[in-house]
Design an enzyme around this catalytic site. Structure first.
Site, mmCIF file in Angstrom:
data_model
loop_
_atom_site.group_PDB
_atom_site.id
_atom_site.type_symbol
_atom_site.label_atom_id
_atom_site.label_comp_id
_atom_site.label_asym_id
_atom_site.label_seq_id
_atom_site.Cartn_x
_atom_site.Cartn_y
_atom_site.Cartn_z
ATOM 1 N N TYR A 33 0.774 -1.143 0.100
ATOM 2 C CA TYR A 33 -0.326 -0.082 -0.185
ATOM 3 C C TYR A 33 1.150 0.935 0.522
ATOM 4 C CZ TYR A 33 0.782 1.206 5.117
ATOM 5 O OH TYR A 33 1.536 1.721 6.251
ATOM 6 N N LYS A 150 6.553 -1.962 1.739
ATOM 7 C CA LYS A 150 5.072 -1.284 2.861
ATOM 8 C C LYS A 150 4.156 -2.353 3.128
ATOM 9 C CE LYS A 150 3.575 2.876 3.143
ATOM 10 N NZ LYS A 150 3.193 3.546 5.043
ATOM 11 N N GLU A 182 11.717 2.559 14.346
ATOM 12 C CA GLU A 182 11.175 2.998 13.532
ATOM 13 C C GLU A 182 10.404 3.370 14.403
ATOM 14 O OE1 GLU A 182 9.819 3.191 9.985
ATOM 15 O OE2 GLU A 182 10.052 0.225 9.916
ATOM 16 N N LEU A 206 11.150 1.590 6.706
ATOM 17 C CA LEU A 206 10.546 1.735 5.646
ATOM 18 C C LEU A 206 11.013 2.373 5.244
ATOM 19 C CD1 LEU A 206 8.563 1.222 3.499
ATOM 20 C CD2 LEU A 206 7.090 3.267 4.557
HETATM 21 N N1 PDD Z 1 2.932 4.899 7.436
HETATM 22 N N2 PDD Z 1 7.423 3.806 8.907
HETATM 23 C C1 PDD Z 1 6.354 2.855 8.740
HETATM 24 C C2 PDD Z 1 6.403 1.373 9.524
HETATM 25 C C3 PDD Z 1 5.167 3.360 8.330
HETATM 26 O O1 PDD Z 1 4.400 2.872 8.053
HETATM 27 C C4 PDD Z 1 5.847 4.796 7.514
HETATM 28 C C5 PDD Z 1 4.265 5.591 7.119
HETATM 29 C C6 PDD Z 1 6.597 5.081 7.284
HETATM 30 C C7 PDD Z 1 6.768 7.054 6.996
HETATM 31 O O2 PDD Z 1 6.666 6.935 5.453
HETATM 32 P P1 PDD Z 1 6.209 7.872 4.653
HETATM 33 O O3 PDD Z 1 6.611 9.153 4.985
HETATM 34 O O4 PDD Z 1 6.864 6.910 3.010
HETATM 35 O O5 PDD Z 1 4.341 8.230 4.400
HETATM 36 C C8 PDD Z 1 7.564 4.980 8.027
HETATM 37 C C9 PDD Z 1 1.362 5.601 6.425
HETATM 38 C C10 PDD Z 1 1.354 6.686 6.706
HETATM 39 C C11 PDD Z 1 0.556 4.298 6.963
HETATM 40 O O6 PDD Z 1 1.093 3.646 7.199
HETATM 41 O O7 PDD Z 1 -0.386 5.345 7.099
#
Ligand code: PDD
Length: 286
Positions: A33, A150, A182, A206
């Site tokens: 996703y 992801k 993270e 991620l």
């Molecule tokens: N989550 N780390 C994890 C485990 C994440 O699920 C996310 C993003 C990030 C940050 O990635 P980005 O900057 O590309 O959004 C880091 C999304 C926002 C979610 O699951 O809703």
């Protein structure tokens, strides 16, 4: 107004969009996703999300069902159909409906399932939490070892967000072998003596798109970035901390495991980076 969602090429009222019980996303968590933020009707960091989607699919041996241009058109159309000013677009691609439950991938491959929907969040960039900051707790890292992909396997992050809430906190940071990997749904950062520190990329976390943009903008602004692991103790002794994600952009953290950072208020660097990120990413928004 009924939300219009995208399902395999069709635009449907949300109640009419149906996916098979045999879909591998549902049975196996076999899907990936992306979440892209929308501000003022425009897509933030769209190209980064497109690149990472492509990479996640490749890592799982799935084709990308659309070209970047097609994805862009789908994003613009869903924003238009749902009249989204500020909010987000969720997209998911699964390996599809294998017709039965089977650990093995369907052979020959079946059509993938493509789902997109919007979440309207008026005032997304003016989130009041940015002025108070978040409290986080640390919890053991128990996810699988391909966190760079992801996938929709989000049960452990969900459990940890629940645990954080039960502990009176806003979110949790994962710790593995003594170092922070993270946050549950965001990348983790600290600031010490003006140096901005975040864990280097690997399969352990991620590869955040917001993270990448913040690093780029910070370097352009002559701020010093160090990519290395850090411990919870180091974070508690830091001047500032913050998280980044498409949902919250740059969000200050003011307390870690009950210990206030500095004066317990959002730090200068985090606040500056939030402004920088919002300004610069809005200029490039599509
Ligand atoms: N989550 N780390 C994890 C485990 C994440 O699920 C996310 C993003 C990030 C940050 O990635 P980005 O900057 O590309 O959004 C880091 C999304 C926002 C979610 O699951 O809703």
């Amino acid at each position: 107004m009924t939300r219009i969602v995208h399902l395999n090429g069709d635009w449907l009222p949300e109640a009419e969009a149906k996916v098979s019980v045999f879909d591998r996303g549902f049975l196996m968590g076999d899907g990936v996703y992306e979440v892209t933020s929308v501000l003022g009707g425009k897509l933030i960091d769209f190209e980064g999300h497109c690149r990472r989607l492509d990479r996640s699919l490749k890592e799982l041996g799935m084709p990308n069902p659309h070209t970047d241009d097609e994805w862009l058109a789908l994003h613009h159309e869903i924003v238009r159909l749902n009249d989204i000013g500020d909010g987000s677009i969720y997209l998911q691609v699964t390996r599809g409906n294998g017709g039965d439950r089977d650990f093995m991938y369907p052979n020959p491959p079946v059509p993938q399932t493509v789902v997109m929907f919007t979440q309207s969040k008026p005032g997304l960039a003016q989130n009041p939490q940015a002025t108070t900051g978040l409290k986080v707790i640390s919890l053991p890292e128990m996810r699988w070892h391909r966190r760079d992909i992801k996938t929709v396997q989000l049960l452990y992050p969900s459990m940890c967000k629940m645990a954080a809430k039960a502990a009176g906190a806003d979110d949790a940071w994962f710790v593995e072998d003594g170092a922070v990997t993270e946050g549950t749904s965001n990348n983790a950062w600290i600031v010490k003596d003006g140096k901005i520190i975040t864990r280097q990329l690997s399969n352990d976390l991620l590869h955040g798109i917001t993270r990448a943009s913040v690093i780029r903008f910070a370097k352009e602004a002559q701020m010093e970035i160090i990519e290395r692991p850090f411990t919870i103790e180091e974070a508690q002794a830091a001047d500032e901390a913050f998280i980044t994600s498409a949902g919250v952009f740059v969000m200050p953290v003011v307390e870690i495991d009950g210990k206030k950072l500095g004066d317990g208020k959002p730090g200068r660097v985090a606040t500056r980076l939030r402004e920088l990120y919002l300004d610069e990413s809005l200029k490039a928004a599509m």
